[in-house]
Motif scaffolding. Structure first.
Motif, PDB file in Angstrom:
ATOM      1  N   ALA A  57      33.659  42.513  42.748  1.00 31.24           N
ATOM      2  CA  ALA A  57      33.604  43.000  41.368  1.00 31.24           C
ATOM      3  C   ALA A  57      33.196  41.895  40.394  1.00 31.24           C
ATOM      4  O   ALA A  57      32.389  42.119  39.485  1.00 31.24           O
ATOM      5  N   LEU A  58      33.756  40.701  40.568  1.00 36.63           N
ATOM      6  CA  LEU A  58      33.408  39.585  39.694  1.00 36.63           C
ATOM      7  C   LEU A  58      31.935  39.208  39.836  1.00 36.63           C
ATOM      8  O   LEU A  58      31.257  38.908  38.844  1.00 36.63           O
ATOM      9  N   LEU A  59      31.435  39.222  41.064  1.00 36.59           N
ATOM     10  CA  LEU A  59      30.021  38.933  41.289  1.00 36.59           C
ATOM     11  C   LEU A  59      29.144  40.011  40.659  1.00 36.59           C
ATOM     12  O   LEU A  59      28.121  39.714  40.035  1.00 36.59           O
ATOM     13  N   ALA A  60      29.540  41.262  40.806  1.00 36.57           N
ATOM     14  CA  ALA A  60      28.770  42.365  40.225  1.00 36.57           C
ATOM     15  C   ALA A  60      28.616  42.208  38.718  1.00 36.57           C
ATOM     16  O   ALA A  60      27.558  42.537  38.157  1.00 36.57           O
ATOM     17  N   GLU A  61      29.654  41.712  38.058  1.00 37.43           N
ATOM     18  CA  GLU A  61      29.608  41.534  36.602  1.00 37.43           C
ATOM     19  C   GLU A  61      28.412  40.707  36.169  1.00 37.43           C
ATOM     20  O   GLU A  61      27.839  40.934  35.103  1.00 37.43           O
ATOM     21  N   ARG A  62      28.016  39.758  36.966  1.00 36.41           N
ATOM     22  CA  ARG A  62      26.944  38.845  36.578  1.00 36.41           C
ATOM     23  C   ARG A  62      25.569  39.473  36.696  1.00 36.41           C
ATOM     24  O   ARG A  62      24.569  38.870  36.285  1.00 36.41           O
ATOM     25  N   PHE A  63      25.511  40.677  37.246  1.00 35.52           N
ATOM     26  CA  PHE A  63      24.233  41.382  37.360  1.00 35.52           C
ATOM     27  C   PHE A  63      24.182  42.644  36.493  1.00 35.52           C
ATOM     28  O   PHE A  63      23.268  43.458  36.616  1.00 35.52           O
ATOM     29  N   LEU A  64      25.152  42.796  35.602  1.00 38.58           N
ATOM     30  CA  LEU A  64      25.208  43.996  34.777  1.00 38.58           C
ATOM     31  C   LEU A  64      24.350  43.858  33.523  1.00 38.58           C
ATOM     32  O   LEU A  64      24.336  42.810  32.864  1.00 38.58           O
ATOM     33  N   LEU A  65      23.669  44.950  33.177  1.00 40.35           N
ATOM     34  CA  LEU A  65      22.983  45.040  31.898  1.00 40.35           C
ATOM     35  C   LEU A  65      24.008  45.173  30.775  1.00 40.35           C
ATOM     36  O   LEU A  65      25.128  45.642  31.011  1.00 40.35           O
ATOM     37  N   PRO A  66      23.663  44.778  29.558  1.00 45.09           N
ATOM     38  CA  PRO A  66      24.613  44.885  28.441  1.00 45.09           C
ATOM     39  C   PRO A  66      25.178  46.296  28.269  1.00 45.09           C
ATOM     40  O   PRO A  66      26.373  46.459  27.998  1.00 45.09           O
ATOM     41  N   GLU A  67      24.336  47.322  28.434  1.00 44.34           N
ATOM     42  CA  GLU A  67      24.817  48.695  28.282  1.00 44.34           C
ATOM     43  C   GLU A  67      25.846  49.051  29.352  1.00 44.34           C
ATOM     44  O   GLU A  67      26.810  49.772  29.092  1.00 44.34           O
ATOM     45  N   THR A  68      25.638  48.538  30.551  1.00 44.21           N
ATOM     46  CA  THR A  68      26.582  48.798  31.644  1.00 44.21           C
ATOM     47  C   THR A  68      27.912  48.108  31.372  1.00 44.21           C
ATOM     48  O   THR A  68      28.982  48.676  31.592  1.00 44.21           O
ATOM     49  N   LYS A  69      27.850  46.885  30.901  1.00 41.02           N
ATOM     50  CA  LYS A  69      29.079  46.161  30.560  1.00 41.02           C
ATOM     51  C   LYS A  69      29.871  46.918  29.497  1.00 41.02           C
ATOM     52  O   LYS A  69      31.097  47.058  29.603  1.00 41.02           O
ATOM     53  N   GLU A  70      29.174  47.397  28.479  1.00 43.01           N
ATOM     54  CA  GLU A  70      29.849  48.103  27.391  1.00 43.01           C
ATOM     55  C   GLU A  70      30.463  49.403  27.892  1.00 43.01           C
ATOM     56  O   GLU A  70      31.584  49.763  27.510  1.00 43.01           O
TER      57      GLU A  70
ATOM     58  N   ILE B 195      35.446  52.587  29.150  1.00 40.50           N
ATOM     59  CA  ILE B 195      36.227  53.573  29.903  1.00 40.50           C
ATOM     60  C   ILE B 195      37.407  52.941  30.631  1.00 40.50           C
ATOM     61  O   ILE B 195      38.369  53.636  30.968  1.00 40.50           O
ATOM     62  N   LEU B 196      37.372  51.621  30.831  1.00 39.85           N
ATOM     63  CA  LEU B 196      38.507  50.923  31.453  1.00 39.85           C
ATOM     64  C   LEU B 196      39.469  50.369  30.411  1.00 39.85           C
ATOM     65  O   LEU B 196      40.455  49.722  30.768  1.00 39.85           O
ATOM     66  N   TYR B 197      39.193  50.628  29.126  1.00 40.49           N
ATOM     67  CA  TYR B 197      40.054  50.141  28.041  1.00 40.49           C
ATOM     68  C   TYR B 197      40.287  48.643  28.147  1.00 40.49           C
ATOM     69  O   TYR B 197      41.395  48.140  27.938  1.00 40.49           O
ATOM     70  N   GLY B 198      39.242  47.907  28.524  1.00 40.23           N
ATOM     71  CA  GLY B 198      39.348  46.458  28.593  1.00 40.23           C
ATOM     72  C   GLY B 198      39.873  45.919  29.906  1.00 40.23           C
ATOM     73  O   GLY B 198      39.873  44.701  30.102  1.00 40.23           O
ATOM     74  N   GLU B 199      40.348  46.782  30.808  1.00 42.19           N
ATOM     75  CA  GLU B 199      40.779  46.308  32.132  1.00 42.19           C
ATOM     76  C   GLU B 199      39.592  45.658  32.836  1.00 42.19           C
ATOM     77  O   GLU B 199      38.476  46.170  32.797  1.00 42.19           O
ATOM     78  N   SER B 200      39.807  44.535  33.477  1.00 38.62           N
ATOM     79  CA  SER B 200      38.710  43.850  34.149  1.00 38.62           C
ATOM     80  C   SER B 200      38.229  44.643  35.357  1.00 38.62           C
ATOM     81  O   SER B 200      38.990  45.390  35.977  1.00 38.62           O
ATOM     82  N   LEU B 201      36.957  44.475  35.681  1.00 45.79           N
ATOM     83  CA  LEU B 201      36.419  45.123  36.873  1.00 45.79           C
ATOM     84  C   LEU B 201      37.161  44.658  38.121  1.00 45.79           C
ATOM     85  O   LEU B 201      37.369  45.436  39.055  1.00 45.79           O
ATOM     86  N   ALA B 202      37.578  43.388  38.133  1.00 48.41           N
ATOM     87  CA  ALA B 202      38.275  42.854  39.302  1.00 48.41           C
ATOM     88  C   ALA B 202      39.622  43.533  39.508  1.00 48.41           C
ATOM     89  O   ALA B 202      40.023  43.808  40.643  1.00 48.41           O
ATOM     90  N   ASN B 203      40.357  43.794  38.430  1.00 44.88           N
ATOM     91  CA  ASN B 203      41.620  44.514  38.560  1.00 44.88           C
ATOM     92  C   ASN B 203      41.383  45.962  38.953  1.00 44.88           C
ATOM     93  O   ASN B 203      42.076  46.515  39.811  1.00 44.88           O
ATOM     94  N   ALA B 204      40.402  46.590  38.314  1.00 48.73           N
ATOM     95  CA  ALA B 204      40.112  47.996  38.595  1.00 48.73           C
ATOM     96  C   ALA B 204      39.688  48.191  40.050  1.00 48.73           C
ATOM     97  O   ALA B 204      39.998  49.211  40.669  1.00 48.73           O
ATOM     98  N   ALA B 205      38.997  47.206  40.615  1.00 53.15           N
ATOM     99  CA  ALA B 205      38.456  47.343  41.966  1.00 53.15           C
ATOM    100  C   ALA B 205      39.517  47.341  43.052  1.00 53.15           C
ATOM    101  O   ALA B 205      39.297  47.896  44.127  1.00 53.15           O
ATOM    102  N   VAL B 206      40.676  46.713  42.799  1.00 55.87           N
ATOM    103  CA  VAL B 206      41.713  46.683  43.833  1.00 55.87           C
ATOM    104  C   VAL B 206      42.674  47.866  43.713  1.00 55.87           C
ATOM    105  O   VAL B 206      43.404  48.173  44.662  1.00 55.87           O
ATOM    106  N   TRP B 207      42.684  48.537  42.567  1.00 55.52           N
ATOM    107  CA  TRP B 207      43.648  49.602  42.311  1.00 55.52           C
ATOM    108  C   TRP B 207      43.620  50.722  43.346  1.00 55.52           C
ATOM    109  O   TRP B 207      44.688  51.226  43.758  1.00 55.52           O
ATOM    110  N   PRO B 208      42.460  51.209  43.840  1.00 58.11           N
ATOM    111  CA  PRO B 208      42.470  52.341  44.770  1.00 58.11           C
ATOM    112  C   PRO B 208      43.272  52.125  46.044  1.00 58.11           C
ATOM    113  O   PRO B 208      43.771  53.090  46.633  1.00 58.11           O
ATOM    114  N   ASP B 209      43.420  50.881  46.501  1.00 53.77           N
ATOM    115  CA  ASP B 209      44.248  50.646  47.686  1.00 53.77           C
ATOM    116  C   ASP B 209      45.717  50.896  47.394  1.00 53.77           C
ATOM    117  O   ASP B 209      46.453  51.395  48.241  1.00 53.77           O
TER     118      ASP B 209
END
Length: 347
Positions: free
Chosen positions: A33-46, A51-65
């Motif tokens: 997830a952290l690596l993916a962030e570095r390839f995101l377009l500005p619109e994707t980041k926004e 929709i995550l209310y500021g939750e980091s992608l790294a935290n969101a990515a582990v939640w499903p387990d």
């Protein structure tokens, strides 16, 4: 849904138990997830931030387990893998109709489902919190589908095959999920994931980097990212997910069971030395590949374009502000024994 934590010994036990069920382990999923962030377009980041209310992608990515091991989330357990009924190490390959269980679903079908929910015209305008589950699941499942034993049927993806590493007992699945990466990086903390993600980014983006060759990145693109300028539909999402599943599954033959004509002969084997060294190279590339693909795929889902060749160099990712839950877990999980049956409570 919010995961709750209590600053007492019970909470520590609950947190420790979840470490045993995470596909790619927390280190792997956070790094992807952290690596993916570095390839995101500005619109994707926004979009993801909103929709995550500021939750980091790294935290969101582990939640499903965590969610899959709570009563209300058990329906999603089968979404983390697809059981290829192939014949390794002689023959490897994933077939959707044969291998995706109709009632339980599979990781390929789940990626299709989440893609549809996150792609226009299904997205509310403006996007809202109804999308938090689909984005968390998509972040996680694109990581899972790059783990070879998440694409294999033998002994529940290796979960029933005991092995050892430096004299310690693991099952083969957890060895590939967590042990290889954690020993390679030297830890499994959030900070370890940040460092690994930035290192992998340089391997991909610096001209002399390990994964920077045109041939390498052409292989990573495959057929998934050839139709730039189009939002992915169900067919496109399935084609991409099947391509990724088969990519990972090739390593079941070429690495996981390569030295064992009967795969179950690996039972009880010590997997240090050459096996570990070769596996480390595979895991490193698969984590890098998953992070790059996740970032590019999210761009395609959100904007209709991959962003390949258009993404300005993003700054290195940094350790985000940790919640109390994360701070407690980072301090104690290494030292608390696993107690089967515990699960994190959700409020």
């Amino acid at each position: 849904m919010k995961l709750s934590t209590y600053a007492n010994p019970l909470a520590l036990l609950l947190l420790a138990s979840t470490q045993q069920v995470a596909g790619w382990g927390q280190l792997g999923h956070r790094t992807v997830a952290l690596l993916a962030e570095r390839f995101l377009l500005p619109e994707t980041k926004e979009f993801t931030k909103h929709i995550l209310y500021g939750e980091s992608l790294a935290n969101a990515a582990v939640w499903p387990d965590y969610f899959a091991h709570k009563p209300e989330g058990r329906y999603s357990k089968g979404w983390h893998y697809i059981d290829a009924k192939d014949d390794p190490p002689t023959e490897c390959g994933v077939e959707f109709e044969r291998d995706c269980k109709e009632e339980e679903g599979c990781v390929v079908a789940a990626i299709v489902n989440m893609t549809e929910q996150l792609t226009p015209p299904n997205v509310p305008n403006p996007p809202d919190r109804s999308l938090v589950l689909p984005i968390r699941f998509l972040l996680h499942f694109i990581g899972d589908i790059h783990q070879p034993l998440h694409t294999e049927n033998i002994d529940r993806g290796g979960n029933s095959i005991p092995v050892t590493y430096h004299g310690k007992r693991f099952n083969l699945h957890s060895f590939w999920d967590s042990v290889i990466a954690e020993h390679h990086i030297g830890g499994r903390s959030f900070q370890d994931a940040v460092g690994w993600a930035n290192s992998l980014y340089n391997m991909i983006s610096v001209p002399t980097g390990k994964f920077a060759a045109i041939e390498t990145q052409t292989k990573w693109k495959g057929n998934c990212f050839n139709d730039d300028g189009l939002f992915p539909d169900a067919k496109k999402a399935r084609d991409c997910a099947m391509e990724w599943a088969n990519d990972a599954n090739t390593f079941v033959c070429s690495q996981v069971f390569a030295a064992y004509p009967n795969p179950r002969d690996i039972k009880g084997e010590e997997l240090g030395g050459k096996y570990y060294e070769n596996a480390t190279m595979v895991v490193e590339e698969l984590i890098a590949r998953a992070g790059w693909r996740l970032g590019v795929y999210l761009n395609m889902v959100v904007t209709g374009t991959t962003g390949i060749g258009k993404i300005e160099k993003n700054a290195p990712v940094e350790l985000p502000e940790l919640s109390l839950w994360e701070k407690v877990k980072e301090k104690v999980v290494e030292n608390v024994s696993f107690i089967p049956g515990w699960a994190v409570v959700a409020l």
